[in-house]
Motif scaffolding. Structure first.
Motif, short mmCIF file in Angstrom:
data_model
loop_
_atom_site.label_atom_id
_atom_site.label_comp_id
_atom_site.label_asym_id
_atom_site.label_seq_id
_atom_site.Cartn_x
_atom_site.Cartn_y
_atom_site.Cartn_z
N ILE A 6 0.85 -1.20 0.00
CA ILE A 6 0.00 0.00 0.00
C ILE A 6 0.89 1.25 0.00
O ILE A 6 0.59 2.24 -0.68
CB ILE A 6 -0.99 -0.03 1.19
N CYS A 7 2.00 1.17 0.71
CA CYS A 7 2.96 2.29 0.67
C CYS A 7 3.45 2.50 -0.76
O CYS A 7 3.48 3.64 -1.25
CB CYS A 7 4.14 2.01 1.60
N ALA A 48 -9.63 8.53 0.74
CA ALA A 48 -9.09 7.46 1.58
C ALA A 48 -7.92 8.06 2.34
O ALA A 48 -7.22 8.92 1.83
CB ALA A 48 -8.61 6.29 0.73
N THR A 49 -7.74 7.63 3.58
CA THR A 49 -6.60 8.09 4.37
C THR A 49 -5.97 6.87 5.03
O THR A 49 -6.63 5.84 5.20
CB THR A 49 -7.05 9.07 5.47
N PHE A 50 -4.72 7.00 5.40
CA PHE A 50 -4.04 5.88 6.07
C PHE A 50 -4.72 5.55 7.39
O PHE A 50 -4.84 4.39 7.76
CB PHE A 50 -2.57 6.23 6.29
N GLU A 51 -5.19 6.60 8.07
CA GLU A 51 -5.89 6.38 9.34
C GLU A 51 -7.13 5.52 9.11
O GLU A 51 -7.45 4.64 9.91
CB GLU A 51 -6.28 7.73 9.95
N ALA A 59 -8.13 1.78 10.61
CA ALA A 59 -9.40 1.54 11.30
C ALA A 59 -10.14 0.37 10.65
O ALA A 59 -10.66 -0.51 11.35
CB ALA A 59 -10.26 2.80 11.27
N ASP A 60 -10.17 0.34 9.32
CA ASP A 60 -10.87 -0.75 8.65
C ASP A 60 -10.18 -2.09 8.90
O ASP A 60 -10.85 -3.13 8.98
CB ASP A 60 -10.99 -0.47 7.15
N ALA A 85 -9.77 -0.74 1.54
CA ALA A 85 -9.76 0.58 2.15
C ALA A 85 -8.74 1.48 1.47
O ALA A 85 -8.96 2.67 1.28
CB ALA A 85 -9.46 0.47 3.64
N ALA A 86 -7.61 0.88 1.08
CA ALA A 86 -6.53 1.68 0.48
C ALA A 86 -6.90 2.22 -0.89
O ALA A 86 -6.53 3.34 -1.24
CB ALA A 86 -5.26 0.84 0.39
#
Lengths: 526, 526
Positions: A17-18, A84-87, A91-92, B96-97
């Motif tokens: 994902i990064c 979408a955010t990393f936070e 959470a998901d 989510a990503a």
């Protein structure tokens, strides 16, 4: 997959994902695939034997990702954003790990309680009236999955409230609660309908009354309004709005419609007022609507602020109009999508109501197997009674993570970035002038424009045809940018550009502007 | 949070989830918190400045987790299971990503196409008729969020089909499509209702016809049936079932009801047949229902197999009854929850229909801003037209990950483990005998029992009171096990034990058995 295999796979997915986010700008924004592409790559049945994670994971990269349109890419300026955010990812991931369909408080107290608390956080950030907070004890909120679900849910509550009022007006021949049975168990619901004869007269009355109900919106109200009516079998009346009013519903138009319909024996029971329409970001004149509605106590006022509602967290937006005051004074419900421009992953549609009871009276069914000590005692809220579905995901966790990590400061900075980029783009269009023309007042981070080479304005087949060709040309650049088309009254076919992905910067607006100029040249030369 | 901060936080969360699963057995199954516990721990508004991830993450452990009921714990035997798997976690993290609300094919082709493909995988694994596969071109499926959403969605389609049939029978005075407008744009929808006078007669006819519609289920049908009727304002008739039939709806009971109602001018338009009821796992006599329904072409047959449907992947289940054949021959729709016993995280409710057109005719609204080239050409399915909501999550990814990683072999082994543990528990109860009594045939991984110290059987206030005390005693052990209570006709109050969490082993059944014996002793001594 055992715990250690998950540890390895989990770390790999996080790293992927990064890499994904680092490479977002290099990826084609729109998926470059043809219908049916996946059927060629995926076997037509599930494997008999389990496969290695490494194989599955490789297929995700090679088969799935090329077919994804990257809504997080900086060049995605279509529809509305879906932040979408990393936070939100974290959470998901947590929510998936402790998966529980928290239909009752006891199913997972944290899920219910955190939802109630973060809804208050959101309501306060948007400066909604304390009447919409859980601490009012009467009003409060719930997180639903989409603005569509919100529209249907609210419409059911509005329908039942209207039927109850009509029934009260009619006297004691029909149940005083208008047919809502808050405490009905399945068995009771069964009994109640088991001998329909006893209720024959009541059923006919209810059928006739329901048939007279009318919900209102405008031609600019999102299709969720007419779709909710389609689902519930109710009438929807789309009122006309004018370009000169910035596509806002005005009080006099509403009053005329209500008077006409009431004179014909119809029952206006709900109005959807929009704060930021999809086509042009228009805001209905909520103050005038609120004034008119005072003469129609049966009319449930719902404010659909799916896109722009989050912008009420900005003082400059709140102070620029009387809309917030009107919502706080007159509206029965309010909804905005945190999953659009609000930094929270899809799905997350908070709905706030002034009277929680209107939802629970319309939506509660409690068979024995769903009863709990706390629920029976009324010491907790069982949120399933405020929604269509029984099960519910742990959606509040992502709101909590996002609002804490960004802070309201960061939340507002994100919105201001979008607004400033969009307003800058609008300024560029305005300064450039012909062949471009802005066709509606730019609102929030949405700009609607078209080609109008002579500056004639108005609606014509020629302009529509030209702009459809312009739109065709823009779609050729789907690797670089994604926009959406729409149709506006008194204008016709036009193009929307919305800024909202956290990754979008000035350089991407510049790129969009270059592409639009190229497309305009091509279209006009052809 | 930037990319590198997410890498660090992501790895930490993955490790935390590993620790969570490793410690699952040591945690209290039911949350040991009091209503309002979270309000004391969480500030009443969002922070102005962003907070450090380490602080937020610590709060998750210390504030949120203690308020979670651990549905994945081996002692969770309440309601129905809500399986979580590591594969599902990874899918939800990926989803989510790349967050996108894929309402149209073009919004993210992979989301639509993978959904269609894995639905075919599921249909084949359950041996559903090819009529329910996407390859039939006419039938197919969609993944919805819950069985409740499925019930409402299918009921809308059934209502519209019935109205269209009634309208056809009545002649040309009303629109031949029964009022469904598949291609209506928002503007058209507006126009259509703008002058209600023109449609006055049509509206009255529709209102009256809708008022005559009746949906059927039994007293054992899940409350999603009566709730769907509550939402849509339609009549629900709960038919009686008998203990001697194992709580299954029989053909003669249905026929009698249909004849009675038809004679009174009512229109039976939908029946929900259950494959595995919530209270006792009962299966309606689907073959007899299918036979009766042949005389009622307007009756939409929906099979709610929310819990037990996945067990049709087992040959021993399929071959033990004529139910699958009846579904395949006679039923219009079928739904099971992969998010219960099917190893896929909540939410994931596949719905299969024999005629996709029945959904799209009832649910399609396409304003200009939702039009796409492929959608207009009809070369793709836009799944929003088969559901209530516009936006949709990437739910098929978790199905794909799970079915590939477990293989059908692993999927079946998981189900067989649950069934074998539950049947073993039932055997123990039977062998032990008094004061325990099994009150319904154990089905799949569900056993329903009560205390009946004299073995008198039947329904009595004394037995109910005794078993309510027994239930109180069991709830004292909420740290060790979670069960649920229910009420069965001819029996009364009783207790359900369902095996289904992948972590549950024989030792946990033994623990439950010990606790139940202790509770029985305490209750009987009191």
């Amino acid at each position: 997959m055992d715990i250690e295999a998950f540890r390895k796979a989990g770390h790999e997915v996080v790293d992927k994902i990064c890499d994904y986010y680092a490479s977002l700008e290099q990826r084609p924004v729109g998926a470059q695939v043809k219908p049916g592409f996946l059927r060629e790559a995926v076997p037509d049945e599930a494997p008999e034997k389990g496969e290695e994670w490494s194989v599955i994971s490789k297929d995700y990269d090679e088969i799935i990702l090329p077919g994804i349109t990257h809504w997080q890419a900086p060049g995605f300026m279509a529809y509305f954003p879906a932040n979408a955010t990393f936070e939100g990812c974290l959470a998901d991931l947590h929510a998936a790990a402790i998966s529980n369909p928290a239909f009752n408080w006891s199913c997972s107290p944290s899920v219910t309680e955190l939802e109630i608390l973060v809804l208050d956080w959101i309501a306060k950030a948007l400066h909604l009236s304390p009447a919409f907070l859980s601490t009012s004890e009467v009003g409060g909120g719930i997180i639903l999955g989409s603005a569509s679900e919100v529209a249907v849910t609210v419409m059911v509550a509005a329908r039942e409230r209207a039927l109850a009022m009509l029934s009260d007006a009619r006297g004691a021949e029909v149940p005083a609660d208008g047919g809502a049975r808050p405490e009905a168990t399945v068995q009771e619901t069964g009994t109640q309908h088991k001998d329909l004869d006893d209720e024959e007269q009541w059923g006919k009355w209810r059928g006739d009354a329901t048939g007279r109900l009318v919900a209102y919106g405008t031609t600019q109200t999102h299709s969720i309004g007419s779709k909710a009516c389609l689902i519930l079998g109710l009438a929807f009346r789309a009122l006309d709005v004018k370009a000169e009013d910035g596509y806002a519903l005005r009080g006099d138009v509403l009053r005329k419609a209500l008077e006409e319909d009431t004179a014909k024996g119809r029952v206006p029971f709900m109005l959807i007022g929009t704060f930021g329409t999809t086509s042009s970001g228009a805001v209905d004149n909520l103050k005038e609507i609120g004034q008119v509605a005072k003469d129609y106590p049966m009319l449930w006022l719902h404010c659909d602020a799916a896109y722009a509602g989050v912008a009420m967290s900005l003082p400059e937006v709140r102070e620029a109009s009387t809309d917030l005051a009107a919502i706080n004074e007159c509206f029965d419900s309010y909804s905005t999508n945190m999953h659009k421009w609000g930094l929270v992953q899809f799905d997350c549609s908070p709905l706030f109501v002034r009277d929680r009871g209107a939802l629970t009276r319309a939506l509660t069914v409690t068979p024995e197997y769903l009863r709990t000590k706390h629920g029976d005692a009324g010491s907790v809220l069982d949120l399933r009674n405020m929604q269509i579905s029984l099960g519910r995901r742990f959606r509040s966790l992502k709101v909590w993570f996002v609002l804490r990590s960004f802070g309201l400061e960061g939340f507002r900075a994100h919105l201001r970035n979008g607004i400033s980029l969009a307003q800058g783009f609008a300024e560029q269009l305005r300064e450039h002038g012909k062949p471009f023309a802005i066709v509606a007042p730019p609102r929030y981070a949405l700009v609607v424009f078209r080609l109008d080479p002579t500056g004639a304005g108005g609606q014509s087949e020629e302009l529509d045809a030209l702009n459809r060709r312009f739109w065709e040309a823009i779609q050729e650049y789907s690797k670089e940018i994604q926009l959406t088309q729409t149709v506006l009254p008194e204008v016709g076919f036009c193009i929307r550009l919305v800024v909202g992905a956290p990754s979008t910067r000035q350089q991407h607006i510049d790129m969009a502007w270059r592409i639009l100029q190229e497309c305009a040249d091509k279209t006009l030369k052809a």
